[in-house]
Design an enzyme around this catalytic site. Structure first.
Site, PDB file in Angstrom:
ATOM      1  N   ASP A   7     -30.174 -71.056 -50.169  1.00  0.00           N
ATOM      2  CA  ASP A   7     -31.118 -71.948 -50.843  1.00  0.00           C
ATOM      3  C   ASP A   7     -30.682 -73.373 -50.505  1.00  0.00           C
ATOM      4  O   ASP A   7     -29.818 -73.595 -49.629  1.00  0.00           O
ATOM      5  CB  ASP A   7     -31.201 -71.654 -52.354  1.00  0.00           C
ATOM      6  N   CYS A  64     -25.615 -69.809 -51.799  1.00  0.00           N
ATOM      7  CA  CYS A  64     -26.352 -70.650 -52.752  1.00  0.00           C
ATOM      8  C   CYS A  64     -25.332 -71.607 -53.357  1.00  0.00           C
ATOM      9  O   CYS A  64     -24.242 -71.770 -52.795  1.00  0.00           O
ATOM     10  CB  CYS A  64     -27.104 -69.824 -53.793  1.00  0.00           C
ATOM     11  N   GLY A  65     -25.654 -72.247 -54.467  1.00  0.00           N
ATOM     12  CA  GLY A  65     -24.718 -73.232 -55.014  1.00  0.00           C
ATOM     13  C   GLY A  65     -23.388 -72.611 -55.393  1.00  0.00           C
ATOM     14  O   GLY A  65     -22.320 -73.067 -54.982  1.00  0.00           O
ATOM     15  N   THR A  66     -23.465 -71.555 -56.196  1.00  0.00           N
ATOM     16  CA  THR A  66     -22.235 -70.878 -56.634  1.00  0.00           C
ATOM     17  C   THR A  66     -21.970 -69.583 -55.888  1.00  0.00           C
ATOM     18  O   THR A  66     -20.864 -69.045 -55.948  1.00  0.00           O
ATOM     19  CB  THR A  66     -22.364 -70.495 -58.128  1.00  0.00           C
ATOM     20  N   GLY A  67     -22.996 -69.024 -55.286  1.00  0.00           N
ATOM     21  CA  GLY A  67     -22.894 -67.693 -54.668  1.00  0.00           C
ATOM     22  C   GLY A  67     -23.239 -66.584 -55.652  1.00  0.00           C
ATOM     23  O   GLY A  67     -23.436 -65.432 -55.261  1.00  0.00           O
ATOM     24  N   GLY A  69     -25.963 -66.166 -57.806  1.00  0.00           N
ATOM     25  CA  GLY A  69     -27.346 -65.675 -57.735  1.00  0.00           C
ATOM     26  C   GLY A  69     -27.588 -64.848 -56.484  1.00  0.00           C
ATOM     27  O   GLY A  69     -28.222 -63.781 -56.543  1.00  0.00           O
ATOM     28  N   HIS A  97     -11.054 -53.771 -47.755  1.00  0.00           N
ATOM     29  CA  HIS A  97     -11.183 -52.755 -48.803  1.00  0.00           C
ATOM     30  C   HIS A  97     -12.635 -52.383 -49.128  1.00  0.00           C
ATOM     31  O   HIS A  97     -12.905 -51.243 -49.475  1.00  0.00           O
ATOM     32  CB  HIS A  97     -10.515 -53.244 -50.100  1.00  0.00           C
ATOM     33  N   ARG A 131      -8.590 -44.231 -48.326  1.00  0.00           N
ATOM     34  CA  ARG A 131      -8.942 -44.159 -49.751  1.00  0.00           C
ATOM     35  C   ARG A 131     -10.083 -45.124 -50.099  1.00  0.00           C
ATOM     36  O   ARG A 131     -10.872 -44.862 -51.011  1.00  0.00           O
ATOM     37  CB  ARG A 131      -7.709 -44.446 -50.621  1.00  0.00           C
ATOM     38  N   HIS A 132     -10.191 -46.198 -49.321  1.00  0.00           N
ATOM     39  CA  HIS A 132     -11.270 -47.160 -49.593  1.00  0.00           C
ATOM     40  C   HIS A 132     -12.633 -46.573 -49.222  1.00  0.00           C
ATOM     41  O   HIS A 132     -13.636 -46.874 -49.856  1.00  0.00           O
ATOM     42  CB  HIS A 132     -11.009 -48.466 -48.850  1.00  0.00           C
TER      43      HIS A 132
HETATM   44  C1  RB5 Z   1     -29.631 -73.795 -57.742  1.00  0.00           C
HETATM   45  O1  RB5 Z   1     -29.589 -74.954 -58.466  1.00  0.00           O
HETATM   46  C2  RB5 Z   1     -28.505 -72.863 -58.151  1.00  0.00           C
HETATM   47  O2  RB5 Z   1     -28.816 -72.266 -59.358  1.00  0.00           O
HETATM   48  C3  RB5 Z   1     -28.272 -71.817 -57.090  1.00  0.00           C
HETATM   49  O3  RB5 Z   1     -27.935 -72.448 -55.890  1.00  0.00           O
HETATM   50  C4  RB5 Z   1     -27.165 -70.817 -57.343  1.00  0.00           C
HETATM   51  O4  RB5 Z   1     -25.970 -71.450 -57.667  1.00  0.00           O
HETATM   52  C5  RB5 Z   1     -27.491 -69.710 -58.253  1.00  0.00           C
HETATM   53  O5  RB5 Z   1     -26.696 -68.809 -58.527  1.00  0.00           O
END
Ligand code: RB5
Length: 146
Positions: A7, A64-67, A69, A97, A131-132
Protein backbone atom coordinates in the site's frame (compact mmCIF):
# COMPACT_ATOMS: atom_id res chain seq x y z
CA UNK A 1 8.44 -15.40 -10.63
CA UNK A 2 7.99 -13.29 -7.50
CA UNK A 3 4.90 -11.12 -6.95
CA UNK A 4 5.39 -7.84 -5.10
CA UNK A 5 2.72 -5.57 -3.62
CA UNK A 6 2.28 -2.78 -1.13
CA UNK A 7 0.00 0.00 0.00
CA UNK A 8 1.14 3.63 0.26
CA UNK A 9 2.97 2.83 3.53
CA UNK A 10 5.22 0.33 1.77
CA UNK A 11 5.74 1.99 -1.58
CA UNK A 12 9.34 3.11 -1.11
CA UNK A 13 10.49 -0.26 0.17
CA UNK A 14 8.57 -2.06 -2.59
CA UNK A 15 10.46 -0.13 -5.25
CA UNK A 16 13.77 -1.06 -3.60
CA UNK A 17 12.73 -4.72 -3.40
CA UNK A 18 11.87 -4.73 -7.11
CA UNK A 19 15.29 -3.24 -7.83
CA UNK A 20 16.96 -5.94 -5.73
CA UNK A 21 15.08 -8.73 -7.53
CA UNK A 22 15.92 -7.27 -10.93
CA UNK A 23 19.59 -6.90 -9.98
CA UNK A 24 19.59 -10.58 -9.07
CA UNK A 25 18.07 -11.47 -12.42
CA UNK A 26 14.86 -12.68 -10.77
CA UNK A 27 11.59 -12.14 -12.61
CA UNK A 28 9.03 -10.18 -10.66
CA UNK A 29 5.53 -8.84 -11.14
CA UNK A 30 4.51 -5.56 -9.53
CA UNK A 31 0.91 -5.69 -8.31
CA UNK A 32 0.97 -2.04 -7.11
CA UNK A 33 0.24 0.32 -5.55
CA UNK A 34 2.21 2.74 -7.63
CA UNK A 35 1.34 6.13 -6.23
CA UNK A 36 1.45 7.90 -2.88
CA UNK A 37 -2.38 8.14 -2.57
CA UNK A 38 -3.88 6.39 0.43
CA UNK A 39 -5.14 2.96 -0.67
CA UNK A 40 -6.56 -0.12 1.07
CA UNK A 41 -3.92 -2.76 1.78
CA UNK A 42 -6.34 -5.74 1.40
CA UNK A 43 -6.79 -4.92 -2.30
CA UNK A 44 -3.08 -5.38 -2.99
CA UNK A 45 -2.45 -8.13 -0.46
CA UNK A 46 -5.25 -10.22 -1.97
CA UNK A 47 -3.85 -9.91 -5.49
CA UNK A 48 -0.41 -11.12 -4.47
CA UNK A 49 -1.68 -13.88 -2.16
CA UNK A 50 -4.12 -15.12 -4.78
CA UNK A 51 -1.34 -15.33 -7.39
CA UNK A 52 0.84 -17.37 -5.01
CA UNK A 53 -2.08 -19.52 -3.85
CA UNK A 54 -3.07 -20.41 -7.43
CA UNK A 55 0.54 -21.16 -8.39
CA UNK A 56 0.73 -18.33 -10.95
CA UNK A 57 3.88 -17.14 -9.17
CA UNK A 58 6.28 -18.99 -6.89
CA UNK A 59 6.35 -16.55 -3.98
CA UNK A 60 5.56 -13.00 -2.94
CA UNK A 61 6.62 -9.95 -0.95
CA UNK A 62 4.03 -7.69 0.70
CA UNK A 63 4.60 -4.40 2.50
CA UNK A 64 2.27 -2.04 4.33
CA UNK A 65 2.94 0.42 7.15
CA UNK A 66 3.31 -2.16 9.90
CA UNK A 67 3.06 -5.37 7.88
CA UNK A 68 0.19 -6.47 10.12
CA UNK A 69 -2.68 -5.86 7.72
CA UNK A 70 -0.86 -7.48 4.81
CA UNK A 71 -0.06 -10.59 6.84
CA UNK A 72 -3.70 -10.90 7.97
CA UNK A 73 -5.13 -10.70 4.45
CA UNK A 74 -2.45 -12.92 2.86
CA UNK A 75 -2.97 -15.72 5.36
CA UNK A 76 -6.66 -15.95 4.39
CA UNK A 77 -5.63 -17.63 1.12
CA UNK A 78 -5.23 -21.36 0.74
CA UNK A 79 -1.67 -22.63 1.03
CA UNK A 80 -0.27 -19.26 2.04
CA UNK A 81 2.36 -19.06 4.73
CA UNK A 82 2.88 -15.31 5.04
CA UNK A 83 5.48 -14.31 7.63
CA UNK A 84 5.74 -10.81 9.08
CA UNK A 85 9.42 -10.25 9.79
CA UNK A 86 11.17 -7.46 11.65
CA UNK A 87 14.82 -8.39 11.78
CA UNK A 88 17.46 -10.73 10.39
CA UNK A 89 16.59 -13.56 12.78
CA UNK A 90 12.87 -13.63 11.95
CA UNK A 91 13.61 -13.28 8.20
CA UNK A 92 15.95 -16.28 8.32
CA UNK A 93 13.59 -18.38 10.47
CA UNK A 94 10.64 -17.57 8.22
CA UNK A 95 12.30 -19.70 5.55
CA UNK A 96 14.34 -22.16 7.63
CA UNK A 97 11.47 -23.27 9.85
CA UNK A 98 8.26 -21.98 8.25
CA UNK A 99 9.10 -22.09 4.54
CA UNK A 100 7.18 -18.82 4.18
CA UNK A 101 5.95 -18.34 0.62
CA UNK A 102 5.16 -14.67 1.25
CA UNK A 103 7.49 -12.34 3.13
CA UNK A 104 5.75 -9.41 4.83
CA UNK A 105 7.41 -6.26 6.16
CA UNK A 106 6.47 -2.93 7.68
CA UNK A 107 7.58 0.00 5.55
CA UNK A 108 7.15 2.35 8.51
CA UNK A 109 9.20 0.10 10.79
CA UNK A 110 12.22 -0.80 8.68
CA UNK A 111 14.58 1.39 6.74
CA UNK A 112 14.78 0.62 3.02
CA UNK A 113 18.26 -0.87 3.59
CA UNK A 114 17.01 -3.11 6.40
CA UNK A 115 14.03 -4.28 4.35
CA UNK A 116 16.17 -5.15 1.35
CA UNK A 117 18.53 -7.09 3.61
CA UNK A 118 15.62 -9.11 5.02
CA UNK A 119 14.45 -10.04 1.51
CA UNK A 120 18.00 -11.15 0.64
CA UNK A 121 18.12 -13.37 3.72
CA UNK A 122 14.72 -14.89 2.99
CA UNK A 123 15.78 -15.63 -0.60
CA UNK A 124 19.13 -17.09 0.38
CA UNK A 125 18.02 -19.26 3.30
CA UNK A 126 16.98 -22.88 2.74
CA UNK A 127 13.99 -24.61 4.32
CA UNK A 128 15.25 -27.15 6.84
CA UNK A 129 12.46 -29.71 6.30
CA UNK A 130 12.35 -32.69 8.72
CA UNK A 131 10.35 -31.91 11.84
CA UNK A 132 9.44 -28.52 10.37
CA UNK A 133 7.85 -30.21 7.37
CA UNK A 134 5.61 -32.20 9.74
CA UNK A 135 4.50 -28.95 11.34
CA UNK A 136 3.66 -27.42 7.97
CA UNK A 137 1.63 -30.53 7.14
CA UNK A 138 -0.35 -29.94 10.33
CA UNK A 139 -1.06 -26.37 9.24
CA UNK A 140 -2.22 -27.62 5.84
CA UNK A 141 -4.44 -30.24 7.52
CA UNK A 142 -6.00 -27.57 9.74
CA UNK A 143 -6.75 -25.52 6.64
CA UNK A 144 -8.41 -28.52 4.96
CA UNK A 145 -10.48 -29.29 8.05
CA UNK A 146 -11.88 -25.76 8.25
C1 RB5 B 1 -2.27 2.48 6.48
O1 RB5 B 1 -2.34 3.69 7.10
C2 RB5 B 1 -1.88 1.39 7.46
O2 RB5 B 1 -2.97 1.06 8.24
C3 RB5 B 1 -1.38 0.17 6.72
O3 RB5 B 1 -0.26 0.52 5.96
C4 RB5 B 1 -0.93 -1.01 7.57
O4 RB5 B 1 -0.02 -0.62 8.54
C5 RB5 B 1 -2.00 -1.86 8.10
O5 RB5 B 1 -1.79 -2.87 8.78
Amino acid sequence: MIAVGSDHGGLELKQAVIELLQNRGLECEDFGTNGSDSVDYPDFGAKVANAVSKGDVEKGVLICGTGIGMSIIANKFSGIRAALVHDEFTAQMSKEHNNANILVMGGRILSVEQGVRLVELWLDTKFEGGRHQNRLLKIAAAEQAE
